[in-house]
Design a protein around this motif. Structure first.
Motif, mmCIF file in Angstrom:
data_model
loop_
_atom_site.group_PDB
_atom_site.id
_atom_site.type_symbol
_atom_site.label_atom_id
_atom_site.label_comp_id
_atom_site.label_asym_id
_atom_site.label_seq_id
_atom_site.Cartn_x
_atom_site.Cartn_y
_atom_site.Cartn_z
ATOM 1 N N ILE A 1 4.705 4.663 -5.095
ATOM 2 C CA ILE A 1 5.437 4.780 -3.826
ATOM 3 C C ILE A 1 6.614 5.734 -3.964
ATOM 4 C CG2 ILE A 1 7.057 2.834 -4.091
ATOM 5 C CD1 ILE A 1 6.239 2.160 -1.101
ATOM 6 N N LEU A 2 7.210 5.819 -5.148
ATOM 7 C CA LEU A 2 8.280 6.792 -5.368
ATOM 8 C C LEU A 2 7.733 8.214 -5.347
ATOM 9 C CD1 LEU A 2 10.296 4.922 -8.133
ATOM 10 C CD2 LEU A 2 11.188 5.572 -5.891
ATOM 11 N N GLN A 3 6.592 8.427 -5.996
ATOM 12 C CA GLN A 3 5.996 9.765 -6.008
ATOM 13 C C GLN A 3 5.566 10.173 -4.603
ATOM 14 O OE1 GLN A 3 4.458 10.157 -10.627
ATOM 15 N NE2 GLN A 3 2.909 9.883 -9.062
ATOM 16 N N HIS A 4 5.001 9.236 -3.859
ATOM 17 C CA HIS A 4 4.546 9.519 -2.506
ATOM 18 C C HIS A 4 5.715 9.841 -1.587
ATOM 19 C CE1 HIS A 4 2.063 9.350 1.064
ATOM 20 N NE2 HIS A 4 2.836 8.416 1.592
ATOM 21 N N THR A 5 6.810 9.108 -1.727
ATOM 22 C CA THR A 5 7.951 9.269 -0.828
ATOM 23 C C THR A 5 8.839 10.441 -1.211
ATOM 24 O OG1 THR A 5 7.969 6.869 -0.429
ATOM 25 C CG2 THR A 5 9.946 8.097 0.184
ATOM 26 N N LEU A 6 9.097 10.592 -2.506
ATOM 27 C CA LEU A 6 10.057 11.595 -2.971
ATOM 28 C C LEU A 6 9.417 12.930 -3.320
ATOM 29 C CD1 LEU A 6 12.257 9.302 -5.256
ATOM 30 C CD2 LEU A 6 12.674 9.947 -2.868
ATOM 31 N N GLY A 7 8.093 12.934 -3.515
ATOM 32 C CA GLY A 7 7.401 14.178 -3.820
ATOM 33 C C GLY A 7 7.654 14.695 -5.223
ATOM 34 N N VAL A 8 7.904 13.796 -6.176
ATOM 35 C CA VAL A 8 8.139 14.185 -7.568
ATOM 36 C C VAL A 8 7.233 13.370 -8.482
ATOM 37 C CG1 VAL A 8 10.543 14.811 -7.119
ATOM 38 C CG2 VAL A 8 9.994 12.474 -7.887
ATOM 39 N N LYS B 1 0.858 -1.178 0.000
ATOM 40 C CA LYS B 1 0.000 0.000 0.000
ATOM 41 C C LYS B 1 0.901 1.236 0.000
ATOM 42 C CE LYS B 1 -4.025 -2.109 0.357
ATOM 43 N NZ LYS B 1 -5.047 -2.018 -0.716
ATOM 44 N N PRO B 2 1.060 1.889 -1.150
ATOM 45 C CA PRO B 2 2.051 2.973 -1.236
ATOM 46 C C PRO B 2 1.761 4.166 -0.343
ATOM 47 C CG PRO B 2 0.726 2.850 -3.242
ATOM 48 C CD PRO B 2 0.428 1.616 -2.448
ATOM 49 N N HIS B 3 0.493 4.402 0.031
ATOM 50 C CA HIS B 3 0.172 5.511 0.917
ATOM 51 C C HIS B 3 0.309 5.118 2.384
ATOM 52 C CE1 HIS B 3 -3.491 3.237 0.064
ATOM 53 N NE2 HIS B 3 -3.874 3.537 1.273
ATOM 54 N N ARG B 4 0.490 3.828 2.662
ATOM 55 C CA ARG B 4 0.596 3.343 4.040
ATOM 56 C C ARG B 4 1.978 2.800 4.373
ATOM 57 N NH1 ARG B 4 -2.224 -2.242 5.130
ATOM 58 N NH2 ARG B 4 -0.328 -2.848 3.987
ATOM 59 N N ASP B 5 2.555 2.052 3.441
ATOM 60 C CA ASP B 5 3.760 1.299 3.727
ATOM 61 C C ASP B 5 5.027 2.048 3.315
ATOM 62 O OD1 ASP B 5 2.307 -0.911 4.737
ATOM 63 O OD2 ASP B 5 1.848 -1.533 2.688
ATOM 64 N N ARG B 6 6.026 1.981 4.154
ATOM 65 C CA ARG B 6 7.260 2.743 3.962
ATOM 66 C C ARG B 6 8.113 2.175 2.837
ATOM 67 N NH1 ARG B 6 12.411 2.372 6.398
ATOM 68 N NH2 ARG B 6 11.729 0.808 7.916
ATOM 69 N N GLY C 1 12.744 9.853 7.408
ATOM 70 C CA GLY C 1 12.980 11.225 7.811
ATOM 71 C C GLY C 1 14.177 11.887 7.164
ATOM 72 N N THR C 2 14.853 11.165 6.271
ATOM 73 C CA THR C 2 16.028 11.710 5.597
ATOM 74 C C THR C 2 15.719 11.910 4.115
ATOM 75 O OG1 THR C 2 17.498 10.564 7.137
ATOM 76 C CG2 THR C 2 18.464 11.342 5.073
ATOM 77 N N PRO C 3 15.848 13.110 3.579
ATOM 78 C CA PRO C 3 15.551 13.339 2.159
ATOM 79 C C PRO C 3 16.567 12.669 1.256
ATOM 80 C CG PRO C 3 16.514 15.302 3.129
ATOM 81 C CD PRO C 3 16.276 14.349 4.269
ATOM 82 N N SER C 4 16.141 12.395 0.033
ATOM 83 C CA SER C 4 17.013 11.772 -0.975
ATOM 84 C C SER C 4 16.966 12.615 -2.243
ATOM 85 C CB SER C 4 16.536 10.340 -1.264
ATOM 86 O OG SER C 4 16.463 9.576 -0.078
ATOM 87 N N PRO C 5 17.552 13.823 -2.222
ATOM 88 C CA PRO C 5 17.406 14.753 -3.348
ATOM 89 C C PRO C 5 18.015 14.257 -4.649
ATOM 90 C CG PRO C 5 19.037 15.563 -1.780
ATOM 91 C CD PRO C 5 18.341 14.410 -1.124
ATOM 92 N N ASN C 6 19.143 13.567 -4.598
ATOM 93 C CA ASN C 6 19.756 13.066 -5.836
ATOM 94 C C ASN C 6 18.880 12.002 -6.486
ATOM 95 O OD1 ASN C 6 21.987 14.732 -5.357
ATOM 96 N ND2 ASN C 6 23.058 13.134 -4.217
ATOM 97 N N LEU C 7 18.338 11.112 -5.664
ATOM 98 C CA LEU C 7 17.432 10.082 -6.169
ATOM 99 C C LEU C 7 16.168 10.712 -6.734
ATOM 100 C CD1 LEU C 7 16.755 7.045 -6.462
ATOM 101 C CD2 LEU C 7 15.763 7.172 -4.153
ATOM 102 N N ALA C 8 15.630 11.707 -6.046
ATOM 103 C CA ALA C 8 14.418 12.383 -6.509
ATOM 104 C C ALA C 8 14.641 13.032 -7.868
ATOM 105 C CB ALA C 8 13.966 13.420 -5.482
ATOM 106 N N ARG C 9 15.781 13.703 -8.024
ATOM 107 C CA ARG C 9 16.074 14.350 -9.314
ATOM 108 C C ARG C 9 16.166 13.321 -10.435
ATOM 109 N NH1 ARG C 9 19.040 18.074 -6.149
ATOM 110 N NH2 ARG C 9 20.870 16.726 -6.123
ATOM 111 N N LEU C 10 16.773 12.188 -10.152
ATOM 112 C CA LEU C 10 16.893 11.148 -11.171
ATOM 113 C C LEU C 10 15.526 10.597 -11.565
ATOM 114 C CD1 LEU C 10 18.701 9.242 -12.860
ATOM 115 C CD2 LEU C 10 18.740 7.705 -10.874
#
Length: 209
Positions: free
Chosen positions: A89-96, A35-40, A61-70
């Motif tokens: 789950i990538l969009q939910h976690t990384l905000g991209v 469940k991408p909105h529930r599970d880490r 709690g730690t951002p992953s800006p390089n991964l997000a940009r990719l």
């Protein structure tokens, strides 16, 4: 096919800034559940199709800006299997917005209509002659230290996607469905957003209320 042992790199928290890609990359994810909105999100695997895999361990709690940009880079195509979940789950976690994306599961369903076996292990076996072990599929991906077996399993999910896509894309062209597949791929980021909003079931496109 891959004859030598792959090279596996483990990165904690983010993809290093000096790790760059210039062509299509294979991408997969491991999470605490489906469940991408529930599970880490716990792990993101990346391969350039060069018998090497980069495993990015996501730290809460730690951002992953390089991964997000990719993942958001419009010049880098992301090859996935069952991209609907990975993109969500990538969009939910990384905000991209994760794009552009290609999904080998969708390709298989469009051209291998003679079977209902579209899992990655089945496709690798039938199209590439490669046997993938799924023993670690349900292991604890949230553990702070991954086992050697988990690392090998995680890498195997991306090492063959370039070769698999080459076979499936040829079948899509042969059956005249490459354009249809592309339309499905272009819609995946929006489909993932619908899933995150709770429109998995009932499907917003279904006739029933």
């Amino acid at each position: 096919m891959i004859a030598t042992a792959p090279t596996i790199y483990l990165h904690r928290g983010d993809l290093p800034a000096d790790v760059t890609f210039h062509g299509p990359i294979a991408v997969d994810t491991e999470a605490m559940g489906l469940k991408p909105h529930r599970d880490r999100l716990c792990l993101v695997q990346i391969s350039a199709g060069d018998n090497a895999a980069h495993l990015v361990q996501i730290l809460p709690g730690t951002p992953s800006p390089n991964l997000a940009r990719l993942m958001a880079d419009p010049a880098i195509t992301k090859l996935m299997h069952f991209a609907r979940f990975d993109v969500a789950i990538l969009q939910h976690t990384l905000g991209v917005t994760v794009a552009p994306v290609i999904c080998t599961k969708i390709a298989s369903k469009l051209v291998r209509t003679f079977t209902d076996r579209h899992g990655l292990a089945q496709l690798c076996r039938e199209l590439l002659g490669v046997d993938l072990s799924k023993q670690q599929q349900t292991s604890d991906w949230g553990a702070p230290d991954l086992t050697p077996e988990q690392k090998v399993y995680a890498a195997s999910d991306v090492l063959y996607l370039h070769a698999l896509w080459a076979r499936l894309e040829a079948l899509l062209h042969r059956e005249g469905r490459r354009d249809l597949a592309q339309a499905c791929y272009d819609f995946l980021p929006a489909r993932a957003r619908l899933d995150l909003l709770g429109y998995e079931e009932p499907d917003i496109f279904a006739h029933r209320a």
